[in-house]
Scaffold this motif. Sequence first.
Motif, short mmCIF file in Angstrom:
data_model
loop_
_atom_site.label_atom_id
_atom_site.label_comp_id
_atom_site.label_asym_id
_atom_site.label_seq_id
_atom_site.Cartn_x
_atom_site.Cartn_y
_atom_site.Cartn_z
N LEU A 72 0.89 -1.33 -0.10
CA LEU A 72 0.03 0.02 0.03
C LEU A 72 0.90 1.06 0.03
N PRO A 73 0.52 2.12 -0.98
CA PRO A 73 1.30 3.30 -0.92
C PRO A 73 1.53 4.26 0.18
N MET A 78 -6.62 1.63 2.71
CA MET A 78 -7.03 0.68 2.05
C MET A 78 -8.57 0.83 1.68
N THR A 79 -9.03 1.17 0.59
CA THR A 79 -10.53 1.30 0.53
C THR A 79 -10.96 0.03 -0.39
N ALA A 80 -12.31 -0.02 -0.83
CA ALA A 80 -12.97 -0.99 -1.61
C ALA A 80 -12.35 -0.64 -2.95
N THR A 81 -12.19 0.75 -3.35
CA THR A 81 -11.70 0.96 -4.79
C THR A 81 -10.34 0.67 -4.84
N GLN A 85 -9.15 -2.18 -7.80
CA GLN A 85 -8.46 -1.99 -8.77
C GLN A 85 -6.82 -2.49 -8.67
N ASN A 86 -6.28 -2.34 -7.46
CA ASN A 86 -5.13 -2.90 -7.33
C ASN A 86 -4.71 -4.30 -6.85
N VAL A 87 -5.53 -4.81 -6.05
CA VAL A 87 -5.38 -6.06 -5.43
C VAL A 87 -5.77 -7.14 -6.21
N LEU A 88 -7.22 -6.88 -6.40
CA LEU A 88 -8.12 -8.22 -7.30
C LEU A 88 -7.55 -8.24 -8.58
N SER A 89 -7.27 -7.08 -9.13
CA SER A 89 -6.85 -6.97 -10.48
C SER A 89 -5.62 -7.88 -10.84
N GLN A 90 -4.38 -7.85 -9.69
CA GLN A 90 -3.48 -8.47 -9.70
C GLN A 90 -3.80 -10.00 -9.44
N VAL A 91 -4.71 -10.45 -8.78
CA VAL A 91 -5.10 -11.70 -8.38
C VAL A 91 -5.45 -12.22 -9.64
N LYS A 92 -6.54 -11.73 -10.23
CA LYS A 92 -7.04 -12.12 -11.70
C LYS A 92 -5.75 -12.21 -12.56
N SER A 93 -5.07 -11.35 -12.71
CA SER A 93 -3.83 -11.73 -13.75
C SER A 93 -3.12 -12.89 -13.48
N ALA A 94 -2.58 -12.95 -12.02
CA ALA A 94 -1.98 -13.95 -11.39
C ALA A 94 -2.66 -15.31 -11.79
N LEU A 109 -12.30 -18.07 -3.39
CA LEU A 109 -11.59 -17.00 -2.94
C LEU A 109 -11.90 -17.08 -1.46
N LEU A 110 -10.97 -17.16 -0.45
CA LEU A 110 -10.87 -16.93 0.79
C LEU A 110 -10.26 -15.85 1.34
N HIS A 111 -10.81 -14.76 1.72
CA HIS A 111 -10.39 -13.49 2.32
C HIS A 111 -11.06 -13.00 3.39
N GLU A 112 -10.60 -12.11 4.18
CA GLU A 112 -11.39 -11.64 5.29
C GLU A 112 -12.66 -11.07 4.88
N ASN A 113 -13.58 -11.19 5.78
CA ASN A 113 -14.99 -10.68 5.60
C ASN A 113 -15.40 -9.28 6.31
N ALA A 114 -14.57 -8.45 6.18
CA ALA A 114 -14.80 -7.07 6.95
C ALA A 114 -14.19 -5.97 6.01
N GLY A 115 -14.69 -4.74 6.25
CA GLY A 115 -13.96 -3.50 5.47
C GLY A 115 -14.25 -3.63 4.00
N PRO A 116 -13.38 -3.23 3.24
CA PRO A 116 -13.09 -3.03 1.90
C PRO A 116 -13.62 -4.53 1.15
N THR A 117 -13.32 -5.60 1.85
CA THR A 117 -13.63 -6.91 1.12
C THR A 117 -15.19 -7.22 1.11
N LYS A 118 -16.12 -6.45 1.95
CA LYS A 118 -17.45 -6.60 1.92
C LYS A 118 -18.15 -5.60 1.18
#
Length: 210
Positions: A72-73, A78-81, A85-94, A109-118
């Motif tokens: 994270l810069p 860490m927001t949903a946007t 745009q930055n994390v899930l897009s990399q996951v998809k490409s990988a 996909l197994l990730h946390e269920n709080a904040g931006p992920t929801k």
Amino acid sequence: MFEPHGPKRLSDIVTGDETWFPSFIISPKRFNRMWVDGQGDRPVVLRPGFQSRKRMFTVFFNYNGPLVVDVLPQDTTMTATYYVQNVLSQVKSAINEQRPKVSTSKTLLLHENAGPTKARATTQSLWELRIQVLPHPAYSPELAPCDFWLFPILKDRLAGRNFDRIQDLAKAVNSELRTTPEEDYQGVFQKWQIRRKRCIESHGEYFEGL
């Protein structure tokens, strides 16, 4: 679901989470334990300062090894946007690079269920990618591979090292991830299965012994 003849495979799972890495990682408490006689003084143990430099890392991996390491810069939240745009897009490409002949609809996909992920933006993006999200009970780090395995071993291995630049810290994290044997990544999903079964057998109540 994941039984030998079940419809899903552990190799279909992609899991990840975020954690803070300080520029100087203090050794875990268990490494500081020692006997002190009645006349001796307690040893001085370093603690990270409130203003110590740190940066949030998001790491995703699967049965075959690491997929994504996102840093994270500075002065960014860490927001949903950002997550979409930055994390899930990399996951998809990988995923597409590692398994070009397999649709992302096969991904679990197994990730946390709080904040931006929801957030709505995240769920919408996952729906468009046709990625199924595995259920994860709230406040259950003992059922999250990043929490009960990956992040502790990473911080253990980097303990005692000082990094003047975030780039050097990121290189060290990537190096540790890449040099971890593939069988270790496979083994953690087997352990995850055992932990989930124990949780089901205990009807969600607290238990020890893992």
